[in-house]
Design a protein around this motif. Sequence first.
Motif: not given
Length: 118
Positions: A75-80
């Motif tokens: 959803v956020f295109g983020h790994d954290g």
Amino acid sequence: MFRITKEFHFSASHQLCNLPDDHPCARLHGHNYIVEVELSAATLDRNGFVLDYRELKPLKTWIDDGLDHRHLNVVFGHDGITSEFLAREIFDFCKKHWPQTSAVRISETPKTWAEYRP
């Protein structure tokens, strides 16, 4: 100062990819999140509200359509995607719609909370 809060719920998965492999949060897992949105105002509107709770329906729709039963890394295109990250993202969404937004709190478990309050 007057303050109101409203609570929302959603379930979603995430993975903290930058943690060591032996950390439980490095594995794909999910939570039943609780979101608390706080709004504040020095004065009340003509109806005696900080904000009519019904006006928060767009947030419920955004959570239900965009976050609920989704993988938050995608959803956020983020790994954290931490609770702290989510609190800030939801705060930013709310602040654009309701200037009275003063804080957002997120719970992943019954004993843990993260808050974003500028």
